[in-house]
Design an enzyme around this catalytic site. Structure first.
Site, PDB file in Angstrom:
ATOM      1  N   VAL A 112      59.121  32.567  42.180  1.00 44.66           N
ATOM      2  CA  VAL A 112      59.991  31.764  41.327  1.00 44.66           C
ATOM      3  C   VAL A 112      60.278  30.441  42.020  1.00 44.66           C
ATOM      4  O   VAL A 112      60.638  30.416  43.204  1.00 44.66           O
ATOM      5  CB  VAL A 112      61.308  32.502  41.023  1.00 44.66           C
ATOM      6  CG1 VAL A 112      62.220  31.640  40.152  1.00 44.66           C
ATOM      7  CG2 VAL A 112      61.020  33.828  40.345  1.00 44.66           C
ATOM      8  N   LYS A 127      59.023  31.259  36.701  1.00 47.38           N
ATOM      9  CA  LYS A 127      58.417  32.443  37.328  1.00 47.38           C
ATOM     10  C   LYS A 127      56.916  32.386  37.093  1.00 47.38           C
ATOM     11  O   LYS A 127      56.453  32.343  35.947  1.00 47.38           O
ATOM     12  CB  LYS A 127      59.002  33.729  36.754  1.00 47.38           C
ATOM     13  CG  LYS A 127      58.427  34.983  37.390  1.00 47.38           C
ATOM     14  CD  LYS A 127      59.214  36.224  37.016  1.00 47.38           C
ATOM     15  CE  LYS A 127      58.994  36.636  35.587  1.00 47.38           C
ATOM     16  NZ  LYS A 127      59.611  37.951  35.291  1.00 47.38           N
ATOM     17  N   ASP A 219      67.609  48.612  35.324  1.00 47.50           N
ATOM     18  CA  ASP A 219      67.629  47.995  36.656  1.00 47.50           C
ATOM     19  C   ASP A 219      68.833  47.060  36.810  1.00 47.50           C
ATOM     20  O   ASP A 219      68.706  45.941  37.309  1.00 47.50           O
ATOM     21  CB  ASP A 219      66.329  47.231  36.900  1.00 47.50           C
ATOM     22  CG  ASP A 219      66.020  47.073  38.390  1.00 47.50           C
ATOM     23  OD1 ASP A 219      66.638  47.790  39.194  1.00 47.50           O
ATOM     24  OD2 ASP A 219      65.172  46.238  38.732  1.00 47.50           O
ATOM     25  N   ASP A 237      65.776  39.897  34.382  1.00 47.89           N
ATOM     26  CA  ASP A 237      64.727  40.852  34.761  1.00 47.89           C
ATOM     27  C   ASP A 237      64.615  41.997  33.754  1.00 47.89           C
ATOM     28  O   ASP A 237      65.189  43.066  33.926  1.00 47.89           O
ATOM     29  CB  ASP A 237      64.975  41.413  36.159  1.00 47.89           C
ATOM     30  CG  ASP A 237      63.771  42.168  36.699  1.00 47.89           C
ATOM     31  OD1 ASP A 237      62.822  42.394  35.920  1.00 47.89           O
ATOM     32  OD2 ASP A 237      63.775  42.537  37.881  1.00 47.89           O
TER      33      ASP A 237
END
Length: 451
Positions: A112, A127, A219, A237
């Site tokens: 990133v 990214k 996550d 994410d």
């Protein structure tokens, strides 16, 4: 010297289940501070020797145009245009249209960068995948993440995606640029119980929106929560999101520190995210480094908390809420909506400005602000004040550089566990640790050296 059968069995077992043993036969002792995660690298066992398989047919991606093509939903397949972009040039759209300021982080699959767009002169994060697509299914999986992220990006507490494109069989995702992630922020700014309430308030809004779409993030952790200049927390994410509506979708992996116990047996529900959120809150308010394995890992999930955590929870309502969030019975845990309906959040926190605002810290330390909208309702992102010690763990796509070099290991990269190995595991990053059972039987330290 000949080893007895018992000695040989012990040695083989240690080699299998203790890949990171110290030279003095002592196992890693968990630190009670998160500083250990920022300064210590978990050395992983060496990769197995393998050979590259050359195919005698042309992959489908070989015929794809090498120029930059949008993969965003609203402009899919449209070639990117810019006054700074010359398609006949050997350099890429990424090189021609952006000024690369610094690398914010590098994971197993992607890196990133903080960049400045030459057209609008604004700062963004991009990214960039480290290797080419491995085939059609690999490309489709990555584009699925882009499209899913785009459907969520309208929410105030979810990282905004600007555009995504593919070029020379690599994926680029451009997003807004934030100041820091919550783990790094908490290392320099002690988290009070009031700030923990704000943390629960903002991220529960993101999870409530995500869960309304019948999806589980899988996550949730401080590294995956970014902070804007004005103190808005952003969940990011979405590479391993689990779709509860799809019977064929398997939960892939998660960080063992925040993993709910029932997930290991294949029970996936929105309560898994609530558990992870509760564990993250406990870690932040107590500055306690959550274990990735061992008896302590089990004890916490049985509500037997270390003294360091219990002593930090003087707010009775907060303590009761967090204990419900990490309850071993996932049916007892509150939903994200239930958390938002708690009296403290409903009557107090939702009416207060965010305590995470960087302009507020500037004012408290007597540093003049560089301008901009200071309203807590605003959630624009600005240039980071300083280079973060541990950048956000942006998840990517492989572990090689575009020029064939292998990147250095990521310092402090959190341990992730593969829950359900699939047929495509051979194509996945071999740095991951795969197992089906509880991580109780695994022991780790920081050396990776064998006797």
């Amino acid at each position: 010297m000949t080893l007895s059968n018992t000695t040989r069995m012990t040695t083989e077992t240690e080699l299998i289940f203790s890949p990171e043993r110290t030279s003095n036969n002592s196992f890693h002792v968990f630190s009670s501070k998160k500083a250990s995660r920022r300064s210590t690298t978990l050395n992983k066992p060496p990769k197995p020797v393998s050979c590259r398989v050359f195919r005698y047919f042309t992959p489908a991606t070989a015929s794809r145009a090498s120029n930059a093509v949008s993969v965003s939903t609203d402009s899919y397949g449209v070639a990117l245009e810019s006054p700074f972009y010359t398609k006949s040039d050997t350099s890429t759209y990424w090189d021609q249209c952006f000024e690369h300021l610094e690398c914010l982080g590098r994971g197993s699959f992607a890196e990133v960068y903080k960049v400045r767009h030459k057209e609008d002169n604004q700062l963004y994060a991009i990214k960039r995948s480290l290797t080419k697509f491995r085939g059609k299914s690999d490309r489709d999986q990555k584009l699925k993440e882009v499209r899913f992220h785009e459907t969520l990006a309208t929410h105030r507490n979810i990282l905004k995606i600007i555009r995504a494109w593919e070029e020379r069989e690599r994926l680029y995702i451009q997003t807004e640029l934030c100041e820091s992630n919550l783990l790094e922020y908490s290392s320099e700014n002690p988290m009070t119980q009031s700030m923990t309430w704000h943390f629960l308030y903002q991220i529960s809004q993101a999870l409530d929106f995500l869960h309304s779409l019948y999806c589980v993030h899988m996550d949730v952790k401080p590294e995956n929560i970014l902070i804007t200049y004005n103190g808005i927390l952003k969940l990011c994410d979405f590479g391993i999101v689990h779709d509860l509506r799809s019977a064929s979708t398997l939960a892939q992996d998660g960080d063992a520190r925040y993993l709910a116990f029932e997930v290991l047996s294949g029970t996936i529900s929105t309560a898994a995210d609530v558990f992870s959120l509760g564990m993250a809150a406990l870690e932040l308010v107590s500055d306690y480094d959550m274990p990735v394995t061992g008896d302590l890992w089990t004890n916490i999930r049985e509500l037997s908390l270390p003294t360091e955590i219990v002593s930090a929870l003087t707010d009775i309502e907060l303590k009761q809420l967090l204990l419900r969030m990490i309850h071993s019975d996932y049916k007892i845990r509150p939903s994200a909506k239930d958390i938002l309906d708690s009296p403290t959040i409903r009557d107090q926190i939702c009416h207060m400005p965010s305590p995470f605002a960087f302009n507020q810290h500037r004012h408290e330390h007597g540093i003049p602000s560089t301008g901009g909208n200071d309203s807590p309702a605003s959630h624009g992102c600005r240039t980071p004040i300083k280079k973060p010690k541990r950048p956000p763990n942006y998840c990517g796509y492989h572990d090689e550089h575009s020029d064939g070099r292998t990147p250095p290991p990521v310092v402090g990269d959190p341990l992730r566990v593969r829950l359900f190995p699939t047929e495509s595991d051979e194509e996945m990053n071999v740095d991951h640790i795969y197992f089906r059972k509880s991580p109780l039987q695994f022991k780790f330290d920081s050396s990776g050296t064998e006797d």
